[in-house]
Write a protein that holds these residues in place. Structure first.
Motif, PDB file in Angstrom:
ATOM      1  N   UNK A 126       0.802  -1.216   0.000  1.00  0.00           N
ATOM      2  CA  UNK A 126       0.000   0.000   0.000  1.00  0.00           C
ATOM      3  C   UNK A 126       0.840   1.273   0.000  1.00  0.00           C
ATOM      4  N   UNK A 127       2.116   1.138  -0.252  1.00  0.00           N
ATOM      5  CA  UNK A 127       2.944   2.343  -0.319  1.00  0.00           C
ATOM      6  C   UNK A 127       2.589   3.125  -1.584  1.00  0.00           C
ATOM      7  N   UNK A 128       2.637   4.441  -1.506  1.00  0.00           N
ATOM      8  CA  UNK A 128       2.286   5.250  -2.679  1.00  0.00           C
ATOM      9  C   UNK A 128       3.111   4.930  -3.923  1.00  0.00           C
ATOM     10  N   UNK A 129       4.375   4.627  -3.747  1.00  0.00           N
ATOM     11  CA  UNK A 129       5.216   4.339  -4.915  1.00  0.00           C
ATOM     12  C   UNK A 129       4.794   3.038  -5.593  1.00  0.00           C
ATOM     13  N   UNK A 130       4.379   2.046  -4.815  1.00  0.00           N
ATOM     14  CA  UNK A 130       3.915   0.785  -5.390  1.00  0.00           C
ATOM     15  C   UNK A 130       2.627   1.003  -6.171  1.00  0.00           C
ATOM     16  N   UNK A 131       1.728   1.772  -5.617  1.00  0.00           N
ATOM     17  CA  UNK A 131       0.460   2.043  -6.297  1.00  0.00           C
ATOM     18  C   UNK A 131       0.697   2.913  -7.525  1.00  0.00           C
ATOM     19  N   UNK A 132       1.551   3.934  -7.394  1.00  0.00           N
ATOM     20  CA  UNK A 132       1.815   4.817  -8.532  1.00  0.00           C
ATOM     21  C   UNK A 132       2.482   4.060  -9.682  1.00  0.00           C
ATOM     22  N   UNK A 133       3.259   3.038  -9.381  1.00  0.00           N
ATOM     23  CA  UNK A 133       3.924   2.281 -10.452  1.00  0.00           C
ATOM     24  C   UNK A 133       2.917   1.612 -11.384  1.00  0.00           C
ATOM     25  N   UNK A 134       1.684   1.434 -10.912  1.00  0.00           N
ATOM     26  CA  UNK A 134       0.642   0.870 -11.771  1.00  0.00           C
ATOM     27  C   UNK A 134       0.128   1.912 -12.763  1.00  0.00           C
ATOM     28  N   UNK A 135       0.446   3.169 -12.535  1.00  0.00           N
ATOM     29  CA  UNK A 135      -0.031   4.246 -13.406  1.00  0.00           C
ATOM     30  C   UNK A 135       1.050   4.702 -14.381  1.00  0.00           C
ATOM     31  N   UNK A 136       2.018   3.884 -14.614  1.00  0.00           N
ATOM     32  CA  UNK A 136       3.078   4.183 -15.566  1.00  0.00           C
ATOM     33  C   UNK A 136       3.027   3.167 -16.696  1.00  0.00           C
ATOM     34  N   UNK A 137       3.290   3.627 -17.891  1.00  0.00           N
ATOM     35  CA  UNK A 137       3.451   2.667 -18.982  1.00  0.00           C
ATOM     36  C   UNK A 137       4.922   2.287 -18.974  1.00  0.00           C
ATOM     37  N   UNK A 138       5.193   1.453 -18.040  1.00  0.00           N
ATOM     38  CA  UNK A 138       6.526   0.931 -17.779  1.00  0.00           C
ATOM     39  C   UNK A 138       6.300  -0.405 -17.091  1.00  0.00           C
ATOM     40  N   UNK A 139       7.070  -1.425 -17.382  1.00  0.00           N
ATOM     41  CA  UNK A 139       6.721  -2.771 -16.911  1.00  0.00           C
ATOM     42  C   UNK A 139       6.858  -3.029 -15.416  1.00  0.00           C
ATOM     43  N   UNK A 140       7.444  -2.120 -14.657  1.00  0.00           N
ATOM     44  CA  UNK A 140       7.697  -2.397 -13.235  1.00  0.00           C
ATOM     45  C   UNK A 140       6.441  -2.724 -12.440  1.00  0.00           C
ATOM     46  N   UNK A 141       5.354  -1.997 -12.672  1.00  0.00           N
ATOM     47  CA  UNK A 141       4.114  -2.278 -11.947  1.00  0.00           C
ATOM     48  C   UNK A 141       3.579  -3.665 -12.256  1.00  0.00           C
ATOM     49  N   UNK A 142       3.577  -4.026 -13.535  1.00  0.00           N
ATOM     50  CA  UNK A 142       3.116  -5.354 -13.931  1.00  0.00           C
ATOM     51  C   UNK A 142       4.060  -6.439 -13.430  1.00  0.00           C
ATOM     52  N   UNK A 143       5.346  -6.165 -13.472  1.00  0.00           N
ATOM     53  CA  UNK A 143       6.339  -7.127 -12.962  1.00  0.00           C
ATOM     54  C   UNK A 143       6.101  -7.392 -11.485  1.00  0.00           C
ATOM     55  N   UNK A 144       5.869  -6.352 -10.718  1.00  0.00           N
ATOM     56  CA  UNK A 144       5.619  -6.510  -9.289  1.00  0.00           C
ATOM     57  C   UNK A 144       4.388  -7.385  -9.039  1.00  0.00           C
ATOM     58  N   UNK A 145       3.323  -7.132  -9.796  1.00  0.00           N
ATOM     59  CA  UNK A 145       2.100  -7.938  -9.655  1.00  0.00           C
ATOM     60  C   UNK A 145       2.354  -9.393 -10.014  1.00  0.00           C
ATOM     61  N   UNK A 146       3.081  -9.621 -11.103  1.00  0.00           N
ATOM     62  CA  UNK A 146       3.374 -10.998 -11.519  1.00  0.00           C
ATOM     63  C   UNK A 146       4.270 -11.707 -10.510  1.00  0.00           C
TER      64      UNK A 146
END
Length: 166
Positions: free
Chosen positions: A97-117
């Motif tokens: 629930x950290x803001x940086x983790x949530x914000x990474x989902x709002x980037x067109x960059x694979x880090x957010x998806x990688x974290x979820x996977x």
């Protein structure tokens, strides 16, 4: 509530790598041709541009990518919370629930998806679900080649029982 606030309050960064990923998704077939011809480095593997292309194929709105990544992230958290004793893992809430983790989902960059996977892979690792572990590890490998090690890691986890999978 925190998720919605962060997701709707901050504008996405549409420069730099985002432009490259959008360009690769728009020109996916030529990107694949160049990749298999050896003319493209492996810094941008085809999985994430394909993910973008599949989402914005009919509607060119990048917000659909953000929404889909956030949905996958929430599903991964749901699977994780239902797989572990959350009382013993309260530090996960701080990370998830950290803001940086949530914000990474709002980037067109694979880090957010990688974290979820990675969360989904971890859950399947804990549950000894070989098939889903391999499937999501392969998907993660298609997004970033550096994650190739996850596929053979299953050999160490399940030892010689792997032949029963096939």
């Amino acid at each position: 509530i925190l998720e919605f606030y962060i997701f709707y309050s901050f504008k996405p960064d549409l420069g730099g790598d985002t432009k490259q990923y959008l360009f690769l998704s728009e020109n996916f077939s030529s990107f694949l041709y160049e990749l298999f011809s050896g003319n493209v480095d492996l810094k941008r593997f085809p999985g994430y541009p394909l993910f973008i292309k599949s989402i914005i194929y009919f509607n060119q709105n990048p917000n659909l990518v953000f929404f889909t990544q956030l949905l996958i992230f929430n599903l991964s958290i749901y699977f994780l919370i239902n797989s572990i004793d959350t009382k013993n893992h309260l530090f996960l809430y701080v990370i998830l629930l950290s803001p940086i983790t949530i914000y990474s989902q709002k980037l067109i960059y694979p880090d957010g998806l990688i974290f979820s996977l990675l969360i989904i892979i971890y859950v399947n690792f804990l549950k000894n679900n070989k098939k889903l572990y391999i499937l999501f590890s392969f998907i993660l490998f298609l997004i970033k080649a550096v994650f190739w090690f996850l596929i053979p890691l299953i050999l160490f986890k399940f030892e010689k029982k792997i032949y029963k999978f096939f």
